[in-house]
Design a protein around this motif. Structure first.
Motif, PDB file in Angstrom:
ATOM      1  N   ALA A  50       0.831  -1.196   0.000  1.00  0.00           N
ATOM      2  CA  ALA A  50       0.000   0.000   0.000  1.00  0.00           C
ATOM      3  C   ALA A  50       0.868   1.250   0.000  1.00  0.00           C
ATOM      4  CB  ALA A  50      -0.920  -0.006   1.226  1.00  0.00           C
ATOM      5  N   SER A  51       0.282   2.370  -0.412  1.00  0.00           N
ATOM      6  CA  SER A  51       0.988   3.644  -0.351  1.00  0.00           C
ATOM      7  C   SER A  51       1.413   3.895   1.092  1.00  0.00           C
ATOM      8  CB  SER A  51       0.067   4.770  -0.825  1.00  0.00           C
ATOM      9  OG  SER A  51       0.724   6.014  -0.776  1.00  0.00           O
ATOM     10  N   VAL A 221       6.875 -12.072  -6.747  1.00  0.00           N
ATOM     11  CA  VAL A 221       6.175 -10.921  -6.185  1.00  0.00           C
ATOM     12  C   VAL A 221       6.394 -10.902  -4.681  1.00  0.00           C
ATOM     13  CG1 VAL A 221       3.934  -9.810  -5.808  1.00  0.00           C
ATOM     14  CG2 VAL A 221       4.412 -10.932  -7.999  1.00  0.00           C
ATOM     15  N   VAL A 222       6.812  -9.748  -4.164  1.00  0.00           N
ATOM     16  CA  VAL A 222       7.002  -9.550  -2.725  1.00  0.00           C
ATOM     17  C   VAL A 222       6.098  -8.408  -2.288  1.00  0.00           C
ATOM     18  CG1 VAL A 222       8.617  -8.853  -0.909  1.00  0.00           C
ATOM     19  CG2 VAL A 222       9.378 -10.393  -2.737  1.00  0.00           C
ATOM     20  N   VAL A 223       5.342  -8.629  -1.220  1.00  0.00           N
ATOM     21  CA  VAL A 223       4.415  -7.624  -0.703  1.00  0.00           C
ATOM     22  C   VAL A 223       4.904  -7.137   0.651  1.00  0.00           C
ATOM     23  CG1 VAL A 223       2.025  -7.086  -0.113  1.00  0.00           C
ATOM     24  CG2 VAL A 223       2.517  -8.787  -1.888  1.00  0.00           C
ATOM     25  N   LEU A 224       5.112  -5.818   0.784  1.00  0.00           N
ATOM     26  CA  LEU A 224       5.516  -5.218   2.056  1.00  0.00           C
ATOM     27  C   LEU A 224       4.306  -4.679   2.788  1.00  0.00           C
ATOM     28  CD1 LEU A 224       8.710  -3.146   1.099  1.00  0.00           C
ATOM     29  CD2 LEU A 224       8.602  -5.421   2.152  1.00  0.00           C
ATOM     30  N   GLY A 225       4.339  -4.779   4.114  1.00  0.00           N
ATOM     31  CA  GLY A 225       3.290  -4.201   4.949  1.00  0.00           C
ATOM     32  C   GLY A 225       3.811  -2.990   5.689  1.00  0.00           C
ATOM     33  N   GLY A 234       6.999  -5.523   7.705  1.00  0.00           N
ATOM     34  CA  GLY A 234       7.725  -6.658   7.166  1.00  0.00           C
ATOM     35  C   GLY A 234       7.116  -7.174   5.879  1.00  0.00           C
ATOM     36  N   VAL A 235       7.492  -8.392   5.495  1.00  0.00           N
ATOM     37  CA  VAL A 235       7.029  -9.016   4.257  1.00  0.00           C
ATOM     38  C   VAL A 235       5.718  -9.752   4.517  1.00  0.00           C
ATOM     39  CG1 VAL A 235       7.555 -10.729   2.484  1.00  0.00           C
ATOM     40  CG2 VAL A 235       9.372  -9.232   3.362  1.00  0.00           C
ATOM     41  N   VAL A 244       0.894 -15.545  -5.352  1.00  0.00           N
ATOM     42  CA  VAL A 244       0.550 -14.370  -4.543  1.00  0.00           C
ATOM     43  C   VAL A 244      -0.826 -13.845  -4.899  1.00  0.00           C
ATOM     44  CG1 VAL A 244       1.175 -11.983  -4.001  1.00  0.00           C
ATOM     45  CG2 VAL A 244       2.951 -13.741  -4.123  1.00  0.00           C
ATOM     46  N   PHE A 245      -1.131 -13.761  -6.185  1.00  0.00           N
ATOM     47  CA  PHE A 245      -2.424 -13.184  -6.574  1.00  0.00           C
ATOM     48  C   PHE A 245      -3.592 -14.124  -6.281  1.00  0.00           C
ATOM     49  CE2 PHE A 245       0.233 -10.797  -9.860  1.00  0.00           C
ATOM     50  CZ  PHE A 245       0.472  -9.768  -8.971  1.00  0.00           C
TER      51      PHE A 245
END
Length: 524
Positions: A50-51, A221-225, A234-235, A244-245
């Motif tokens: 997210a932004s 794909v890596v998603v950061l929080g 973290g991841v 991931v999707f």
């Protein structure tokens, strides 16, 4: 593009983050925290979140340009090719969102050579690298003496990419490199990057809200929080795109990612069904209902330094409507926007505000007003938000307009607090505007203009750098401004934005003539 045999392939390098985090010295919360991540040499990674989740901060950290210890608090370790990121000079190259922010010199060849010269590369080798880098990004026909000011947006971004490639880094970092480009420019940069990674085998990490732009080039794909309040950050997810999707598609969409196929919200005006624009019309006409016209141009020629980019532009902008200035990079849309906002003098012709909105009789041309007279009448949100920041804190920045209009401190800060809450910026109220992410800076620039309650709001790329969630909030905000009677004029490449708002498109080419019509009623 040629195969560029002269381009010596850099050895790809990996990334290792262990419990890594960073907090800006002016912030209470960490930008990101507890990041544990291994990127193997040669991998191509799409970095999502997210932004405000810290994606750009992490990119800057990997590039070794985040800042010294007195500029923030660092936790854990981050290495590039086994070397601390701050010491790994030349191992990583970063391409930023805005091509204009990274072009330094007047001549194209000199600009590409700049990084090599800073790294102490011998002169003869530097120019061999420059030519090879221009070749691999598809600019082989560009003269080394060509002015960087006369390149299109896509060309400027490819030139920035060439400057990075000339360093021969093992890690290529792309921070939303197509976010500020028109569709042809997006294709140019995507194709150039595709050729680069297929030719060199470099490790690549790309940040992009619009997932579909890069989906064909990434294998992971890596998603950061976001590290906010009690949330550790973290991841959040790490895997192939399909993995991931399929497991996190809804979560990603809720968190702001533009998941392919996601339906965009609609904020059409109440009269949209009966008010369809014909975008093939001409810009010259007179409105039948002049009482609704708040701003108009009469035989306007706009440009810079007396050189016209557009001529014979005759447009009427009505109260409570949204207009979209569209066209390729270099067509002069931003220059026209600055002229409509009273910040650039017309080359010829006039920009006129409605008589009842003029600060005094016979003073209808905004360019001749004092800056204080623009407040409450015409506001401008710049393409580069930093150009309008004037305060040391986010809260003070938003309060400037109301204070300048004579509001008390309590009233000004009450207005600022409401807008910061509405634009999800309250937690940054005491922070420095320059430490915000690109999307957050954009929202702050909008908030600071709205605080002065202008009757006409000119916005240059208002959705640039926004994730899906903040994009939707920005669209809803613009619709609300329109519904309150404000006239909104946007420079944009964002076609979903135009569709969502039912905005009237005004198309500009590079032939110095506008095509389109700002008056829906008479464009049929």
């Amino acid at each position: 593009m040629n195969d560029s045999a002269e381009f010596r392939k850099p050895a790809p390098v990996g990334v290792e983050a262990r419990d890594w985090g960073w907090r800006h010295s002016t912030r209470k919360d960490f930008a990101l925290r507890h990041v544990d991540l291994t990127i193997r040499p040669g991998e191509r990674v799409l970095l999502l979140g997210a932004s405000g989740a810290g994606k750009s901060t992490f990119m800057a950290a990997m590039a070794g340009v985040l800042g010294s210890d007195d500029e923030g608090v660092r936790e854990g370790t981050l290495t590039i090719g086994g070397v601390d990121a701050n010491e790994a000079r030349g191992k990583a190259g970063l391409v930023l969102q805005d091509p204009d922010a990274q072009i330094i010199l007047e001549r194209a060849g000199d600009d590409v050579a700049f990084a090599c010269e800073n790294l102490g590369v011998p002169k003869d080798e530097t120019w061999q690298r420059v030519r090879a880098a221009l070749d691999i990004v598809g600019l082989e026909s560009l003269e080394l003496t060509h002015s960087t000011r006369h390149l299109s947006g896509g060309q400027r971004q490819r030139l920035a990419l060439a400057g990075v490639l000339a360093m021969r880094p093992g890690l290529l970092l792309l921070d939303e490199p197509t976010a500020n480009l028109d569709p042809p420019g997006v294709r140019e940069v995507h194709d150039a990057v595709k050729h680069v990674v297929e030719s060199t085998g470099q490790t690549m990490v790309v940040v992009e809200h619009h997932i579909d732009v890069w989906l064909d080039l990434v294998d992971r794909v890596v998603v950061l929080g976001a590290a906010k309040g009690s949330h550790e950050g973290g991841v959040l997810a790490d895997g192939t795109p399909d993995e991931v999707f399929s497991t996190m598609g809804d979560v990603l969409a809720e968190g702001g990612s533009w998941v392919p196929g996601r339906r965009i919200p609609s904020f059409l005006p109440n009269d949209a069904a009966d008010d369809n624009a014909n975008t093939d019309g001409t810009p010259s006409r007179t409105s039948d209902d002049s009482s609704d016209i708040v701003l108009s141009t009469r035989d306007l020629a706009f440009g810079r330094n007396g050189v016209a980019l557009g001529e014979h532009v005759n447009l009427d902008f009505k109260r409570g409507r949204i207009y979209a200035l569209m066209g390729p990079n270099g067509a002069g849309k931003s220059t026209l926007a600055l002229t409509l906002a009273g910040l650039l003098e017309p080359v010829a012709g006039q920009v006129l505000i409605a008589p009842e909105l003029a600060p005094k009789p016979n003073s209808r041309e905004p360019f001749h007003w004092k800056s204080r007279e623009l407040l409450g009448r015409i506001g401008m949100v710049f393409q580069e938000p930093e150009h309008q920041f004037a305060a040391n804190t986010v809260r003070d920045e938003v309060a400037i307009g109301p204070k300048s209009m004579g509001k008390s401190e309590d009233e000004a800060y009450a207005i600022a607090d409401r807008l910061l809450e509405r634009l999800r910026l309250s937690r940054f109220a005491a922070g420095n505007p320059y430490t915000l992410s690109g999307g957050e800076k954009r929202r702050l620039s909008v908030a600071s203009m709205l605080a002065a309650a202008p009757r006409v709001l000119v916005m240059d790329e208002p959705t640039f750098g926004q994730d899906f969630r903040t994009w939707s909030q920005m669209v809803e905000l613009i619709a609300g401004i329109r519904d309150q009677g404000c006239t909104v004029i946007m420079v944009t490449h964002d076609e979903p934005l135009v569709q969502s708002l039912g905005a009237t498109p005004i198309h500009f080419g590079v032939s110095k003539t506008a095509t389109g019509n700002a008056d829906k009623e008479n464009a049929r």
